[in-house]
Design an enzyme around this catalytic site. Structure first.
Site, PDB file in Angstrom:
ATOM      1  N   ASN A  49      63.269  75.466  24.886  1.00 30.00           N
ATOM      2  CA  ASN A  49      62.016  76.219  24.893  1.00 30.00           C
ATOM      3  C   ASN A  49      62.030  77.417  23.954  1.00 30.00           C
ATOM      4  O   ASN A  49      60.994  77.790  23.414  1.00 30.00           O
ATOM      5  CB  ASN A  49      61.715  76.685  26.321  1.00 30.00           C
ATOM      6  N   TYR A  95      55.968  77.545  11.522  1.00 34.86           N
ATOM      7  CA  TYR A  95      55.891  77.221  12.950  1.00 34.86           C
ATOM      8  C   TYR A  95      55.423  75.783  13.148  1.00 34.86           C
ATOM      9  O   TYR A  95      56.021  75.012  13.917  1.00 34.86           O
ATOM     10  CB  TYR A  95      54.935  78.190  13.641  1.00 34.86           C
ATOM     11  N   LYS A 142      57.521  72.582  14.816  1.00 29.25           N
ATOM     12  CA  LYS A 142      57.046  71.852  15.996  1.00 29.25           C
ATOM     13  C   LYS A 142      56.867  70.371  15.699  1.00 29.25           C
ATOM     14  O   LYS A 142      57.122  69.510  16.549  1.00 29.25           O
ATOM     15  CB  LYS A 142      55.745  72.462  16.507  1.00 29.25           C
TER      16      LYS A 142
END
Length: 266
Positions: free
Chosen positions: A94, A159, A163
């Site tokens: 996470n 980012y 992902k």
């Protein structure tokens, strides 16, 4: 016994000092698991609060300072978890950071630093988990991805790239290790209220999200945590490489404001 009962399990949640990680650690404890986390130095107070909530649920907590960007630190952390709590049954990757900056103004150091935690950190976590789960031919890995991998936002290329890589990693490992008893899946949050996003959710951004999200509100960390608990449980035993989207219907909403009586005249 509920279908997502995790009694007697040992779980890792990286970055459990705040936000989705904190909510997930607490939810796993409430489902019956002992929980460990690795967190950055500035997350000490949050980690202590997470540990207190885990212990209030009657489970053991282990909070260790470190960075997932370092393979050595992740391995040392995993060793400590198994030494102090026992064999790792669930590993939730996470820990992440958010960088909002124009692509042409993103330096090489910015780019590699972001991927260090948001992608390479997941690789390190998966390897540490697999090294310990494979001999027992059992375990669950849950990677926290993002809907930005399929619905990108501007000014966040690093980012979004990371992902997207997390989703690909999840699918590749699910295929490679599914036959070895290891379940590898992902949960993809949409817009969620966390310390990571607080500075970016201006009133205008919030209004836009509330209009786009089918359920009419920005998500809460607990919304995502419940999905992680499901993927960590035996209830998700026949899922492999699945990305469970938890976005309140944002990515499926194609409404553009067409009026009900806007059809052709009779």
């Amino acid at each position: 016994m509920s279908i997502d009962d995790l009694s007697g399990k040992r779980a890792v949640v990286t970055g459990a000092s705040s936000g989705i990680g904190q909510a997930t650690a607490i939810a796993l404890a409430q489902a019956g698991a002992d929980v460990a986390s690795i967190h950055l130095a500035d997350g000490g107070d949050g980690a202590a609060a997470t540990a207190a909530a885990i212990e209030a649920a009657g489970r053991r907590a282990l909070m260790v300072e470190g960075t997932t960007a370092s393979a050595e630190q992740v391995e040392a952390f995993a060793d400590r978890v198994e030494r102090d709590l026992g064999p790792i049954d669930v590993w939730v990757n996470n820990a992440a950071q958010l960088l909002v900056r124009p692509f042409m103004e993103t330096s090489e150091d910015d780019w590699h630093d972001l991927l260090g935690s948001n992608l390479h950190g997941y690789v390190h976590g998966c390897r540490a988990a697999l090294r310990r789960m494979l001999p027992r031919r059992a375990g669950r890995i849950v990677n926290v991805s993002s809907i930005t991998a399929v619905q990108p936002i501007s000014l966040a290329a690093a980012y979004v790239t990371a992902k997207g890589g997390v989703v690909a990693l999840t699918k590749a490992l699910a295929v490679e290790f599914g036959g070895e008893g290891i379940g590898v899946n992902a949960v993809a949050p949409g817009a969620t209220e966390t310390a990571l996003t607080a500075d970016f959710y201006t009133p205008a951004v919030r209004r836009a999200y509330e209009e786009r999200i089918a359920l009419g509100r920005v998500g809460r960390p607990e919304d995502v945590a419940k999905a992680v608990v499901f993927l960590a449980s035996d209830a998700a035993g026949y899922l492999a490489g699945h990305e469970l989207v938890v976005d309140g219907g944002m990515t499926l909403n194609g409404n553009v404001g067409i009026a009900a009586d806007a059809g052709p005249a009779a």
